[in-house]
Design an enzyme around this catalytic site. Structure first.
Site, mmCIF file in Angstrom:
data_model
loop_
_atom_site.group_PDB
_atom_site.id
_atom_site.type_symbol
_atom_site.label_atom_id
_atom_site.label_comp_id
_atom_site.label_asym_id
_atom_site.label_seq_id
_atom_site.Cartn_x
_atom_site.Cartn_y
_atom_site.Cartn_z
ATOM 1 N N ASP A 25 40.197 41.571 28.627
ATOM 2 C CA ASP A 25 39.243 42.240 28.805
ATOM 3 C C ASP A 25 38.824 42.893 27.467
ATOM 4 O O ASP A 25 39.903 43.481 26.866
ATOM 5 C CB ASP A 25 39.376 43.452 29.972
ATOM 6 C CG ASP A 25 37.946 44.347 29.983
ATOM 7 O OD1 ASP A 25 37.041 44.068 29.637
ATOM 8 O OD2 ASP A 25 38.351 45.519 30.405
ATOM 9 N N ASN A 27 35.947 45.091 26.736
ATOM 10 C CA ASN A 27 34.897 46.409 26.923
ATOM 11 C C ASN A 27 35.475 47.224 27.903
ATOM 12 O O ASN A 27 34.564 48.236 28.328
ATOM 13 C CB ASN A 27 33.439 45.893 27.274
ATOM 14 C CG ASN A 27 33.524 45.020 28.523
ATOM 15 O OD1 ASN A 27 34.485 44.675 29.411
ATOM 16 N ND2 ASN A 27 32.066 44.663 28.891
ATOM 17 N N ASP A 29 35.951 47.370 31.097
ATOM 18 C CA ASP A 29 35.343 47.229 32.556
ATOM 19 C C ASP A 29 36.288 46.637 33.689
ATOM 20 O O ASP A 29 36.246 46.569 34.777
ATOM 21 C CB ASP A 29 33.922 46.551 32.809
ATOM 22 C CG ASP A 29 33.986 45.087 32.472
ATOM 23 O OD1 ASP A 29 35.318 44.612 32.193
ATOM 24 O OD2 ASP A 29 33.172 44.475 32.673
ATOM 25 N N ASP A 33 36.786 38.709 29.834
ATOM 26 C CA ASP A 33 35.445 38.288 29.249
ATOM 27 C C ASP A 33 35.752 37.232 28.150
ATOM 28 O O ASP A 33 36.786 37.010 27.683
ATOM 29 C CB ASP A 33 34.745 39.560 29.007
ATOM 30 C CG ASP A 33 35.374 40.467 27.997
ATOM 31 O OD1 ASP A 33 36.070 40.154 26.998
ATOM 32 O OD2 ASP A 33 35.435 41.730 28.365
ATOM 33 N N ASP A 102 34.638 24.129 34.129
ATOM 34 C CA ASP A 102 34.900 24.063 35.542
ATOM 35 C C ASP A 102 33.461 23.832 36.172
ATOM 36 O O ASP A 102 32.576 24.629 36.096
ATOM 37 C CB ASP A 102 35.434 25.189 36.206
ATOM 38 C CG ASP A 102 36.310 25.092 37.272
ATOM 39 O OD1 ASP A 102 35.987 24.095 38.233
ATOM 40 O OD2 ASP A 102 37.357 25.494 37.569
ATOM 41 N N ASP A 203 35.535 20.580 40.429
ATOM 42 C CA ASP A 203 36.006 21.446 41.702
ATOM 43 C C ASP A 203 35.817 20.368 42.845
ATOM 44 O O ASP A 203 34.653 20.051 43.351
ATOM 45 C CB ASP A 203 35.086 22.571 41.941
ATOM 46 C CG ASP A 203 35.831 23.534 43.033
ATOM 47 O OD1 ASP A 203 36.921 23.886 42.831
ATOM 48 O OD2 ASP A 203 34.953 23.818 43.927
ATOM 49 N N GLU A 245 39.322 17.557 41.009
ATOM 50 C CA GLU A 245 40.441 18.259 42.057
ATOM 51 C C GLU A 245 40.345 17.470 43.160
ATOM 52 O O GLU A 245 39.175 17.460 43.832
ATOM 53 C CB GLU A 245 40.119 19.588 42.187
ATOM 54 C CG GLU A 245 41.155 20.387 43.198
ATOM 55 C CD GLU A 245 40.536 21.695 43.734
ATOM 56 O OE1 GLU A 245 41.354 22.537 44.200
ATOM 57 O OE2 GLU A 245 39.209 21.897 43.958
ATOM 58 N N HIS A 318 45.038 28.488 39.532
ATOM 59 C CA HIS A 318 44.662 29.817 39.889
ATOM 60 C C HIS A 318 44.625 30.106 41.789
ATOM 61 O O HIS A 318 44.235 30.985 42.070
ATOM 62 C CB HIS A 318 43.157 30.210 39.532
ATOM 63 C CG HIS A 318 42.418 29.018 40.080
ATOM 64 N ND1 HIS A 318 42.393 27.671 39.595
ATOM 65 C CD2 HIS A 318 41.211 28.964 40.886
ATOM 66 C CE1 HIS A 318 41.464 26.925 40.375
ATOM 67 N NE2 HIS A 318 40.679 27.604 41.075
ATOM 68 N N ASP A 319 44.904 28.742 42.232
ATOM 69 C CA ASP A 319 45.024 28.654 43.625
ATOM 70 C C ASP A 319 46.573 28.475 43.979
ATOM 71 O O ASP A 319 46.601 28.490 45.440
ATOM 72 C CB ASP A 319 44.341 27.405 44.193
ATOM 73 C CG ASP A 319 42.835 27.448 44.119
ATOM 74 O OD1 ASP A 319 42.206 28.386 43.983
ATOM 75 O OD2 ASP A 319 42.275 26.203 43.925
#
Ligand code: GLC
Ligand code: CA
Length: 540
Positions: A25, A27, A29, A33, A102, A203, A245, A318-319
Site C-alpha cells: 500500500d 496511500n 488506505d 495498489d 488476469d 480464470d 486455470e 491466492h486460492d
C-alpha cells in the site's frame, strides 16, 4: 534477457504472482495498489523473475476480490488509475519483467453494463449475453449448486427468469455460445495487448463452455473449439504467454490446451497434485499428504505431458493455503522445509510460478471467523454448521484451507503492519512478520529468498532442467522424493526429505563426484537431515 517476441520464451521463464490487494500500500488506505507494486520492482528484479502474473486490477465491486469485473478496460480506483498501470508496464519492462494480466472471461460482475442492460428485458440486445431459464421463482431450473455455496441460479422477478452463476450471484456466467459475447471479450484482450501487456492468466477457463441443462460446467463440448477461436482472434502475437486455470484438466486435455503448435494456450494450471491431501473432492476435508501418490502424480505429468505440451509448476496461489504450512513444517523446520519444497518443484520441467511471500517462507494464519474477509469462508461456515458440522471442526478446515491464508499482506519489515501499510490493513497482517519478512531475508545470506534466487539462476544456467527426461527414484518410499533429469550429456539428481526425521538414502554411484548445485544444509552426511534437499549435477 529472454527474447520475448519468440514463441516459447516462457519455457525458460519464472513467473511471480502478485495479489495486488495484499502486496504494498502507498496511500495509507490499507489496500495494496499499483504504485506499491512499482515501488517493489527492484526487489522482484533482484529475485530474478521474468514476469508478473497480476491478479485482477480491473474495475470491480470486489465481491470476490476483483474476480467480479464491472469494466474490463478500466483500473479499479482502489488500485490507482490507467496512468499507474501504464507506468507499471513500462517500469517492469525496463527490468526485463513482463506483465501478465488476469482475465476473468467465464463471468462478469452483476454491475457490468452488459448485465445491467440484460436485466432491462428479454428483447434487450444484451439479454442473450447471459444464461436464462424461465420459471416461477419457487424452484430453480435444476439443483446445481454454486462453487461458493447456495444454488447456481438466481431469480429475477421482473423477467420471470433465473440466471446461471457458477460462483456467487454477483458473478453471472457469460453465454459463450453467443458469438457477440466472444467478440466483446476479444476486444477487451486487444485493449490490454495494445497497452503493452505480454500475457494473460485465464480464470476458470475450463468452465466457459457450460451446458447447465446437462449439468456440465467444466470441459463442456465446445471448450476447445472456443479456445482455438480465442487464440486465433485475440492472442495474435507469437510471444504472448497464456496460462489457463483448469481444475478439470487431465494429461490428455492438457496436451490439447498446451499444444506446441500454439493453437490454444501456452500452458494450464492443473490441480491434481493439490487435491491429494483430502478425503473427498472438497478441500475442506483435509488429510495428511500421501507422498507416494504425490510422486506418482508428478511423475505422470512430467513424463506424459513432457514436450507434447507444457507443464506449469506451482504449489501456491491466492486460492491455496501456504505450502510451508501444508506440506512442510512452519515451526521448527520452516526455513529448511520451505527450501526443500522449492527444490522439489524447481528441478522439474515446466514454468514455475512463485506466489508472493513464498520466497520468504510465509505461513498460514489463524484468525477468529469474524476477522476473515473471503466470501467463500463465510459461506462455508454458514453451510457446514447448518448441515450439522461442529463450529470447531469447520474452523479447523478454515485454518488449514481457507483462501485468506494466502491473502494476508506481504511481510516487508518487522515494523508496524509489516511495512505493508501505514493505515489499517484490509486483512490482518500475520503476527509472525516480526521474524518472517523481506528485510530480514535480504540481510541473511542463508534465507529462503536467496535460495529461490539461486534456484532461478540454476534453471537459466542448466538446460537439463528445461529439456531433460524425468525418472522417479524409489517410488514407494514414503518420506523421500528423489528424481533424475537427463539429456544425452547432462544429468541432474534432486533429493528431498519430506520428513522432520533423518532418513537414509543412497546417492546413486554415478553422482559420486557430481557438483552440488544447491542444498539446504551446509554439508552432506551419510544420512539425510530433517527436510534436507539437494541438487547434484554432472556431465558425461
Ligand atoms: C478462480 C480464482 C478465484 C475466484 C474464482 C471465480 O478460481 O482463482 O480466486 O474466486 O475463479 O472467479
Ligand atoms: Ca492503497
Amino acid at each position: 534477457m529472454l527474447d520475448k517476441t519468440k514463441r516459447g520464451w516462457w519455457q525458460s521463464a519464472v513467473f511471480y504472482q502478485i495479489y495486488p490487494k495484499s502486496f504494498q500500500d502507498t496511500n495509507g488506505d490499507g489496500i495494496g495498489d499499483l504504485k506499491g507494486i512499482i515501488s517493489r520492482l527492484d526487489y522482484l528484479q533482484k529475485l530474478g523473475i521474468d514476469g508478473i502474473w497480476l491478479s485482477p486490477v480491473c474495475q470491480s465491486p470486489q465481491v470476490d476480490n476483483g474476480y467480479d469485473v464491472s469494466d474490463y478496460c478500466a483500473i479499479d480506483p482502489m488500485f490507482g488509475n490507467m496512468e499507474d498501470m501504464e507506468t507499471l508496464i513500462v517500469e517492469a519492462k525496463k527490468r526485463g519483467i513482463s506483465i501478465i494480466m488476469d482475465l476473468v472471461l467465464n463471468h462478469c460482475s452483476d454491475q457490468h453494463i452488459w448485465f445491467k442492460e440484460a436485466l432491462k428485458g428479454k428483447d434487450n440486445p444484451y439479454h442473450d449475453y447471459f444464461i436464462w431459464r424461465d420459471g416461477d421463482g419457487a424452484t430453480p431450473p435444476n439443483d446445481m449448486g454454486s462453487v461458493f455455496g447456495g444454488p447456481a441460479w438466481t431469480y429475477v422477478p421482473q423477467l420471470g427468469q433465473w440466471y446461471f452463476h457458477q460462483f456467487v450471484p454477483q458473478q453471472p456466467d457469460l453465454n459463450w455460445d453467443n458469438p457477440k459475447v466472444r467478440r466483446g471479450l476479444y476486444d477487451f484482450i486487444r485493449f490490454w495487448v495494445d497497452k503493452g501487456v505480454e500475457g494473460f492468466r485465464l480464470d476458470v477457463i475450463d468452465q466457459i463452455a457450460k451446458d447447465p441443462d446437462q449439468k456440465i460446467t467444466a470441459n463442456g463440448p465446445r471448450l476447445h473449439e472456443f479456445l482455438r477461436e480465442l487464440s486465433k482472434e485475440a492472442f495474435i502475437e507469437e510471444g504472448l504467454v497464456t496460462v489457463g486455470e483448469a481444475w478439470g484438466a487431465n494429461v490428455e486435455r492438457a496436451k490439447l490446451y498446451s499444444n506446441p503448435d500454439g493453437s490454444e494456450l501456452s500452458m494450464v494450471f492443473q490441480f491434481e497434485h493439490m487435491c491429494l491431501d483430502q478425503t473427498t473432492w472438497q478441500k475442506w476435508d483435509f488429510a495428511p499428504l500421501p507422498l507416494v501418490k504425490l510422486k506418482d502424480c508428478y511423475r505422470r505429468w512430467q513424463q506424459e505431458l513432457g514436450s507434447e505440451g507444457w507443464n506449469s509448476l506451482f504449489m501456491n496461489n491466492h486460492d491455496l493455503p501456504r505450502i510451508v504450512s501444508r506440506w512442510g513444517d512452519d515451526q521448527k523446520y520452516r526455513v529448511e522445509s520451505a527450501k526443500m519444497l522449492a527444490t522439489m518443484l524447481h528441478g522439474m520441467q515446466g514454468t514455475p510460478y512463485i506466489y508472493q511471500g513464498e520466497e520468504l517462507g510465509m505461513t498460514n494464519i489463524k484468525l477468529p471467523l469474524e476477522e476473515y474477509v473471503d466470501v467463500e469462508i463465510h459461506n462455508l461456515f454458514r453451510d457446514r454448521t447448518t448441515e450439522g458440522h461442529s463450529p470447531e471442526s469447520v474452523m479447523e478446515s478454515i485454518w488449514k484451507r481457507g483462501r485468506d491464508n494466502a491473502r494476508t499482506p506481504m511481510q516487508w519489515t518487522a515494523g508496524e503492519n509489516a511495512g505493508f501499510t501505514t493505515g489499517k490493513s484490509w486483512l490482518k497482517v500475520n503476527p509472525n512478520h516480526t521474524t518472517i519478512n523481506a528485510e530480514a531475508a535480504l540481510a541473511e545470506p542463508d534465507s529462503v529468498f536467496y535460495y529461490y534466487q539461486k534456484l532461478i539462476q540454476i534453471r537459466k544456467e542448466y538446460d537439463v532442467i528445461r529439456s531433460g527426461s524425468f525418472t522417479l527414484l524409489c517410488p514407494e518410499d514414503e518420506k523421500i522424493f528423489a528424481y533424475t533429469r537427463d539429456t544425452d550429456k547432462a544429468h541432474l539428481l534432486v533429493v528431498c526429505n519430506f520428513s522432520g526425521e533423518e532418513q537414509s538414502f543412497e546417492i546413486p554411484a554415478a553422482y559420486a563426484n557430481a557438483k552440488r548445485l544447491i542444498a539446504n544444509y551446509p554439508d552432506s552426511t551419510d544420512q539425510l537431515q530433517p527436510y534436507e534437499a539437494m541438487m547434484l549435477y554432472y556431465e558425461d
